[in-house]
Enzyme design. Structure first.
Site, short mmCIF file in Angstrom:
data_model
loop_
_atom_site.label_atom_id
_atom_site.label_comp_id
_atom_site.label_asym_id
_atom_site.label_seq_id
_atom_site.Cartn_x
_atom_site.Cartn_y
_atom_site.Cartn_z
N TYR A 48 18.11 62.97 2.52
CA TYR A 48 18.22 63.97 1.45
C TYR A 48 19.69 64.24 1.19
CZ TYR A 48 14.34 66.10 -0.93
OH TYR A 48 13.34 66.34 -1.81
N GLU A 50 20.99 66.35 -1.70
CA GLU A 50 21.16 67.24 -2.86
C GLU A 50 22.62 67.64 -3.00
OE1 GLU A 50 18.56 70.60 -2.76
OE2 GLU A 50 16.80 69.39 -3.18
N ASP A 198 23.59 55.43 -26.16
CA ASP A 198 22.63 55.02 -25.13
C ASP A 198 22.64 53.49 -25.13
OD1 ASP A 198 20.43 54.31 -23.65
OD2 ASP A 198 19.03 55.66 -24.65
N THR A 224 20.51 52.66 -18.71
CA THR A 224 19.68 52.28 -17.58
C THR A 224 20.45 51.18 -16.83
OG1 THR A 224 18.56 50.67 -18.99
CG2 THR A 224 17.46 52.76 -18.67
N LYS A 227 18.09 46.75 -17.04
CA LYS A 227 17.79 45.82 -18.14
C LYS A 227 18.80 44.67 -18.08
CE LYS A 227 15.42 49.54 -20.41
NZ LYS A 227 15.37 50.55 -21.48
N ARG A 233 15.92 49.84 -10.94
CA ARG A 233 15.64 50.89 -11.92
C ARG A 233 16.56 52.07 -11.61
NH1 ARG A 233 11.49 48.42 -13.77
NH2 ARG A 233 11.55 49.72 -15.62
C1 LIG Z 1 14.76 51.70 -21.64
C2 LIG Z 1 15.44 52.74 -22.41
C3 LIG Z 1 15.45 54.08 -22.01
C4 LIG Z 1 14.57 54.66 -20.92
O1 LIG Z 1 14.61 54.15 -19.71
P1 LIG Z 1 13.49 54.45 -18.58
O2 LIG Z 1 14.22 54.03 -17.36
O3 LIG Z 1 12.32 53.61 -18.95
O4 LIG Z 1 13.18 55.90 -18.62
C5 LIG Z 1 16.21 54.97 -22.75
N1 LIG Z 1 16.91 54.57 -23.82
C6 LIG Z 1 16.89 53.29 -24.26
C7 LIG Z 1 17.67 52.92 -25.47
C8 LIG Z 1 16.16 52.34 -23.58
O5 LIG Z 1 16.12 51.09 -24.04
#
Ligand SMILES: *Cc1c(COP(=O)(O)O)cnc(C)c1O
Length: 390
Positions: A48, A50, A198, A224, A227, A233
């Site tokens: 943990y 925090e 994003d 993220t 990807k 993740r």
């Molecule tokens: C995949 C994605 C997210 C969300 O990601 P999660 O890990 O699935 O919650 C947010 N914004 C964009 C543009 C994404 O492609």
């Protein structure tokens, strides 16, 4: 790996076989290294932690502090950021909570957020009504041009001027093209809005210097890590450091605003992925991923398929299957039967419902990790064409 729990072990093995046997064109998926898996499956999950390094609530955190500090250091190095100008939070558990942290940290309930609508390629967390971001805040939607199916910056400017949003979000989930981050900055400046980028989908391409970096222009960059960046993740939130203290507000929103303890095994695995992305091999990978997508798009078009915006600048392709009398659900089922995994996806100005839209989304990040090159894409296009016309 020998587990005592035979039931779960069996399912893990079955999934491993499924992954090995199928061609994966899910644009948001990738394959992590053994090192990333080792970090994820480590004893760091027991701790943990925090709080933030040097400021934890529980004892025994000296080692995980080093893990988080290393992750931060590598994030700066990978994206060529000076820690004097930028802050990074590595604790958000995934992309959606990362984005929610930005809203919670910087906006008042009900504030207007300008985000691309879902059917044009935006993410749910950019203010869609089924997401908390659309329930607690007010989405001002924008989209692409009907003619070019690309961003129309004059139209975006006009919407921003009319609606005066507090924050503009750029960076998408199903938009294949390059974004002019500088133009988005100019628009945000004209209406005195925050610019949040994003870059979830393109982060690995940015890291590999194959797609323009948003950092010179954005106030906040979220991503993220699983990807194109090819990590576990997870998510990173980069914040510009200045007198507005956005960094402090966002850190507070992540913890204690939205989360308790961070997942330190995940932080370690992100650190591993960031180091891998610093390699020369990863730069080659990022460029190859885009080349593969461009060849795949070109070949599909040559076989008669309409590709949204007539091509791609990234790892991602949207195919309008309705133009050949199919629908997204049928098309993705047919491909799955042929061992090719994709997702059905809306296309801009789609006249069909989201549960069965007009398109499919293809991405080359995963198959490029598996060593696929241009010649493989030519064959893949033929295989897709055959499966869809069967
Ligand atoms: C995949 C994605 C997210 C969300 O990601 P999660 O890990 O699935 O919650 C947010 N914004 C964009 C543009 C994404 O492609």
């Amino acid at each position: 790996m020998a587990m005592k729990d035979r039931e779960i072990e069996k399912l893990i093995k079955a999934e491993e076989v499924r992954q090995k046997k199928s061609i994966n064109l899910i644009a948001s998926e990738n394959y992590v290294s053994k090192d990333v898996l080792t970090a994820l499956g480590s004893v760091l999950t027991n701790k943990y932690a925090e709080g933030y390094p040097g400021r934890r609530y529980y004892k025994g955190n000296a080692i995980v502090d080093e893990v988080e500090n290393l992750c931060v250091e590598r994030a700066f190095k990978l994206f060529k950021l000076d820690p004097k100008d930028w802050h990074v939070n590595t604790q958000a558990l995934s992309g959606s909570p990362a984005n929610l942290s930005v809203y919670l940290g910087l906006l008042e309930k009900g504030d207007k957020v300008m985000g691309m609508s879902l059917d044009h390629g935006g993410h749910l967390t950019h203010g869609h009504k089924v997401s908390i971001t659309g329930k607690f805040w007010t989405q001002v939607p924008y989209g692409v041009s009907k003619v070019t199916e690309m961003l129309d910056y004059e139209e975006i400017r006009a919407i921003a001027k009319r609606e005066q949003p507090k924050m503009i979000i750029a960076g998408y989930t199903a938009y294949p093209r390059v974004v002019d981050w500088k133009k988005m900055r100019e628009i945000a400046d004209e209406v005195n809005a925050y610019l949040m980028v994003d870059m979830s989908h393109v982060a690995g391409l940015v890291a590999g210097l194959a797609y323009p970096a948003p950092f010179p222009y954005a106030d906040i960059v979220t991503t993220t890590t699983h990807k194109t960046l090819r990590g576990p993740r997870g998510a990173l939130i980069f914040t510009r450091k200045d007198s507005r203290e956005l960094d402090k507000k966002i850190d507070k929103a992540v913890f204690p605003g939205l989360q308790g303890g961070p997942h330190m095994n995940q932080t370690a695995a992100i650190a591993v992925a960031l180091k891998e992305a610093l390699s020369a091999d990863f730069k080659k990978y990022a460029k190859q991923t885009i080349k593969n997508a461009q060849v795949l798009a070109k070949e599909l078009m040559a076989l008669g398929w309409r590709v949204v915006s007539n091509g791609t600048d990234s790892h991602l392709i949207l195919v309008d299957v309705a133009s050949q009398g199919l629908d997204g659900k049928d098309a993705s089922d047919k491909l799955e039967n042929a061992g090719i995994i994709v997702n059905k996806n809306g296309i801009p100005f789609d006249t069909r419902p989201p549960v069965n839209p007009s398109g499919i989304r293809l991405g080359t990040a995963g198959e490029t990790t598996r060593g696929k090159e241009e010649k493989d894409m030519v064959l893949l296009a033929k295989k897709i064409d055959k499966a869809l016309r069967a």
